[in-house]
Write an enzyme that holds these catalytic residues in place. Structure first.
Site, PDB file in Angstrom:
ATOM      1  N   ARG A 217       0.848  -1.185   0.000  1.00 29.10           N
ATOM      2  CA  ARG A 217       0.000   0.000   0.000  1.00 29.10           C
ATOM      3  C   ARG A 217       0.889   1.242   0.000  1.00 29.10           C
ATOM      4  O   ARG A 217       1.934   1.276   0.659  1.00 29.10           O
ATOM      5  CB  ARG A 217      -0.883   0.043   1.251  1.00 29.10           C
ATOM      6  N   GLU A 246      -4.257   6.920  -5.375  1.00 29.57           N
ATOM      7  CA  GLU A 246      -4.533   6.122  -6.586  1.00 29.57           C
ATOM      8  C   GLU A 246      -5.921   6.469  -7.089  1.00 29.57           C
ATOM      9  O   GLU A 246      -6.859   6.483  -6.284  1.00 29.57           O
ATOM     10  CB  GLU A 246      -4.461   4.627  -6.276  1.00 29.57           C
ATOM     11  N   HIS A 265      -0.980  -0.298  -9.877  1.00 32.25           N
ATOM     12  CA  HIS A 265      -1.584  -1.344  -9.035  1.00 32.25           C
ATOM     13  C   HIS A 265      -1.963  -2.559  -9.897  1.00 32.25           C
ATOM     14  O   HIS A 265      -3.101  -3.048  -9.846  1.00 32.25           O
ATOM     15  CB  HIS A 265      -2.806  -0.777  -8.300  1.00 32.25           C
TER      16      HIS A 265
HETATM   17  C1  OXD Z   1      -4.846  -5.695  -3.039  1.00 34.17           C
HETATM   18  C2  OXD Z   1      -5.381  -6.559  -4.102  1.00 34.17           C
HETATM   19  O1  OXD Z   1      -5.153  -5.899  -1.859  1.00 34.17           O
HETATM   20  O2  OXD Z   1      -5.254  -6.161  -5.283  1.00 34.17           O
HETATM   21  O3  OXD Z   1      -4.077  -4.774  -3.377  1.00 34.17           O
HETATM   22  O4  OXD Z   1      -5.916  -7.617  -3.798  1.00 34.17           O
END
Ligand code: OXD
Length: 302
Positions: A217, A246, A265
């Site tokens: 994160r 994000e 991500h």
């Molecule tokens: C997260 C996922 O927790 O993509 O980032 O599962």
């Protein structure tokens, strides 16, 4: 299966359609209600089950019958909101393929750094055919967080010849490990105890020229401190699949820091079929009063 009120689905539009299809394929009797801001309290009130990755602000407090929140994301912090009633059970989907995908991303970025690929890409841009010495010491990797994802990262990096040392919060102070690590991989859950853990002091503790890989994160990293550490040469750079904000806004200074690689991500996502299968299995446990698989400890935050 007995009749249940509709399951409230908290998913981004792109994710909702494949999930609805995957759940329909496995349990056609279930009714899903994709969340929208237009839903009023009368429609939301019977909700007993939520499947999602984050609560929109104020929503949890509008669900008086809620019994179970199933997280489709590995990180659950966006579901552990203050207005979630204390008795609501939280569990999560654990997708081994997602852990492998994340480990592949980490291997890619760790090798790119350790094998000095950015240097050779820069040389190619100016047509230089020049061999550089390899630094063997670049192979020490600290993996912060030793859950399903951290362990898979350790397995894959270990097989590639990296010397991996795991770290968990209960392992004690981090500074000595940071000082002995050329690459730090962050796979921690985001909790009040880990927020901002990767700050100026952490970067100063790493050997000069160290590298950070963050697949957990953005909130773990004090981004201004990271930028300063990279610009000063204390860190060679970072691979950031996650960021504090994000999507990252145009004006985010991280975009333009030499040595910092940004991805949106994408290290890995759970497959809709896996989410559907584990969700349906969890729902059966809930209905039969059995223990939920992969429960989340709401106090610990993971
Ligand atoms: C997260 C996922 O927790 O993509 O980032 O599962």
């Amino acid at each position: 299966m007995t009749q249940t009120p509709p399951i409230l689905l908290l998913a981004d539009p792109g994710m909702a359609a494949p999930l609805v299809a995957a759940i329909a394929a496995q349990a056609p009797e279930l009714q899903l209600l994709p969340f929208s801001r237009q839903l009023d309290d009368a429609v939301l009130a019977p909700t007993e089950v939520v499947l999602g990755w984050r609560f929109p602000p104020g929503l949890a407090g509008r669900l008086p019958a809620l019994r179970w929140v199933c997280s489709m994301a590995a990180g659950v912090e966006k579901l552990l909101v203050p207005d979630l009633a204390p008795g609501v059970a939280v569990s999560r989907v654990v997708d081994p393929d997602q852990a492998l995908g994340i480990a592949q991303y980490v291997a890619l970025t760790a090798l790119r750094h350790a094998r000095a690929l950015p240097l050779y890409e820069a040389q190619q841009a100016s047509r230089q055919w020049r061999r550089q010495p390899m630094a063997a010491a670049r192979s020490r990797v600290a993996v912060l967080g030793w859950g399903e994802v951290g362990r898979e990262i350790g397995r894959v990096l270990g097989a590639l010849g990296f010397a991996v040392t795991p770290w968990q919060r209960r392992s004690g102070p981090l500074a000595a490990l940071l000082a002995a690590s050329d690459i730090v991989v962050n796979a921690l859950p985001l909790t009040t105890a880990t927020e901002g853990l990767l700050d100026a002091a952490a970067f100063a503790a790493m050997p000069r020229g160290g590298y950070l890989i963050n697949i957990a994160r953005g909130g773990h990293v004090v981004e201004a401190d990271l930028i300063a550490a990279v610009l000063s040469g204390q860190l060679a750079g970072a691979a950031l699949d996650v960021q504090a904000t994000e999507p990252m806004p145009d004006a985010d200074p991280l975009w333009a820091v030499p040595g910092v690689s940004i991805t949106p991500h994408i290290a890995a996502q759970s497959s809709p079929a896996t989410v559907a299968a584990q969700f349906v299995a969890g729902l059966r446990c809930l209905q039969q009063g059995a223990a939920l698989p992969n429960p989340v400890d709401r106090t610990l935050g993971y």
